[in-house]
Design a protein around this motif. Structure first.
Motif, PDB file in Angstrom:
ATOM      1  N   ARG A  95       0.841  -1.205   0.000  1.00  0.00           N
ATOM      2  CA  ARG A  95       0.000   0.000   0.000  1.00  0.00           C
ATOM      3  C   ARG A  95       0.876   1.254   0.000  1.00  0.00           C
ATOM      4  O   ARG A  95       0.622   2.206  -0.743  1.00  0.00           O
ATOM      5  N   GLU A  96       1.930   1.249   0.804  1.00  0.00           N
ATOM      6  CA  GLU A  96       2.840   2.397   0.861  1.00  0.00           C
ATOM      7  C   GLU A  96       3.545   2.599  -0.482  1.00  0.00           C
ATOM      8  O   GLU A  96       3.645   3.721  -0.983  1.00  0.00           O
ATOM      9  N   ALA A  97       4.021   1.507  -1.065  1.00  0.00           N
ATOM     10  CA  ALA A  97       4.706   1.603  -2.359  1.00  0.00           C
ATOM     11  C   ALA A  97       3.759   2.132  -3.434  1.00  0.00           C
ATOM     12  O   ALA A  97       4.157   2.959  -4.266  1.00  0.00           O
ATOM     13  N   MET A  98       2.504   1.678  -3.408  1.00  0.00           N
ATOM     14  CA  MET A  98       1.549   2.133  -4.415  1.00  0.00           C
ATOM     15  C   MET A  98       1.218   3.618  -4.230  1.00  0.00           C
ATOM     16  O   MET A  98       0.976   4.321  -5.206  1.00  0.00           O
TER      17      MET A  98
ATOM     18  N   GLY B 268       2.285  10.102 -10.529  1.00  0.00           N
ATOM     19  CA  GLY B 268       0.954  10.318 -11.082  1.00  0.00           C
ATOM     20  C   GLY B 268       0.866  10.027 -12.568  1.00  0.00           C
ATOM     21  O   GLY B 268      -0.194   9.706 -13.075  1.00  0.00           O
ATOM     22  N   ALA B 269       1.971  10.129 -13.261  1.00  0.00           N
ATOM     23  CA  ALA B 269       1.977   9.890 -14.706  1.00  0.00           C
ATOM     24  C   ALA B 269       3.287   9.218 -15.097  1.00  0.00           C
ATOM     25  O   ALA B 269       4.322   9.436 -14.463  1.00  0.00           O
ATOM     26  N   ALA B 270       3.218   8.405 -16.129  1.00  0.00           N
ATOM     27  CA  ALA B 270       4.413   7.726 -16.632  1.00  0.00           C
ATOM     28  C   ALA B 270       5.211   8.673 -17.519  1.00  0.00           C
ATOM     29  O   ALA B 270       4.656   9.505 -18.224  1.00  0.00           O
TER      30      ALA B 270
ATOM     31  N   GLU C 185       0.380   3.646 -22.426  1.00  0.00           N
ATOM     32  CA  GLU C 185       0.306   2.204 -22.193  1.00  0.00           C
ATOM     33  C   GLU C 185       0.869   1.843 -20.826  1.00  0.00           C
ATOM     34  O   GLU C 185       0.301   1.024 -20.108  1.00  0.00           O
ATOM     35  N   VAL C 186       1.981   2.457 -20.458  1.00  0.00           N
ATOM     36  CA  VAL C 186       2.581   2.197 -19.142  1.00  0.00           C
ATOM     37  C   VAL C 186       1.615   2.635 -18.043  1.00  0.00           C
ATOM     38  O   VAL C 186       1.428   1.935 -17.042  1.00  0.00           O
ATOM     39  N   GLY C 187       0.970   3.773 -18.243  1.00  0.00           N
ATOM     40  CA  GLY C 187      -0.008   4.254 -17.273  1.00  0.00           C
ATOM     41  C   GLY C 187      -1.160   3.283 -17.083  1.00  0.00           C
ATOM     42  O   GLY C 187      -1.611   3.043 -15.965  1.00  0.00           O
ATOM     43  N   VAL C 188      -1.637   2.711 -18.179  1.00  0.00           N
ATOM     44  CA  VAL C 188      -2.733   1.736 -18.114  1.00  0.00           C
ATOM     45  C   VAL C 188      -2.284   0.492 -17.350  1.00  0.00           C
ATOM     46  O   VAL C 188      -3.012  -0.042 -16.504  1.00  0.00           O
ATOM     47  N   ILE C 189      -1.071   0.037 -17.619  1.00  0.00           N
ATOM     48  CA  ILE C 189      -0.540  -1.151 -16.940  1.00  0.00           C
ATOM     49  C   ILE C 189      -0.391  -0.881 -15.447  1.00  0.00           C
ATOM     50  O   ILE C 189      -0.794  -1.701 -14.610  1.00  0.00           O
ATOM     51  N   VAL C 190       0.171   0.255 -15.089  1.00  0.00           N
ATOM     52  CA  VAL C 190       0.362   0.597 -13.675  1.00  0.00           C
ATOM     53  C   VAL C 190      -0.989   0.708 -12.966  1.00  0.00           C
ATOM     54  O   VAL C 190      -1.157   0.236 -11.837  1.00  0.00           O
ATOM     55  N   ALA C 191      -1.974   1.288 -13.625  1.00  0.00           N
ATOM     56  CA  ALA C 191      -3.312   1.405 -13.029  1.00  0.00           C
ATOM     57  C   ALA C 191      -3.918   0.023 -12.785  1.00  0.00           C
ATOM     58  O   ALA C 191      -4.533  -0.218 -11.745  1.00  0.00           O
TER      59      ALA C 191
END
Length: 97
Positions: A26-29, A34-36, A44-50
């Motif tokens: 939770r802390e790491a997340m 906020g943006a890749a 695409e990276v943003g979608v994967i991270v989300a």
């Protein structure tokens, strides 16, 4: 039926280790940007991270629930509830891979 011996403090200690790892996730997340910044692949990276964040949150919720239920089962078992022992028998038969 074999007798099951349970040390409540040992079980709680084990579950607390899992809870601590959930808190680490939770802390790491919460520290993710906020943006890749990956050029053309940023979206695409943003979608994967989300997607990873969403799955991680579900895992943490499930793990917290399992911890609560696990401790309740131990308490029931220690209070003399023979049905609670069946939970551990089923868990013992599960294959974790």
């Amino acid at each position: 039926m074999s007798k099951i011996a349970v040390d409540r403090e040992a079980v709680v200690s084990l579950f607390k280790k899992f809870e601590n790892s959930y808190e680490d996730v939770r802390e790491a997340m919460s520290e993710k940007p906020g943006a890749a910044d990956a050029g053309e692949a940023s979206n695409e990276v943003g979608v994967i991270v989300a997607a990873i964040a969403e799955l991680a949150e579900k895992v943490m919720i499930a793990g917290t629930g399992l911890t609560t239920v696990g401790i309740q089962v131990v308490d029931e078992l220690l209070a003399g509830d023979d049905n609670a022992a069946q939970v551990f028998t089923k868990i013992e038969k599960m294959e974790l891979s």
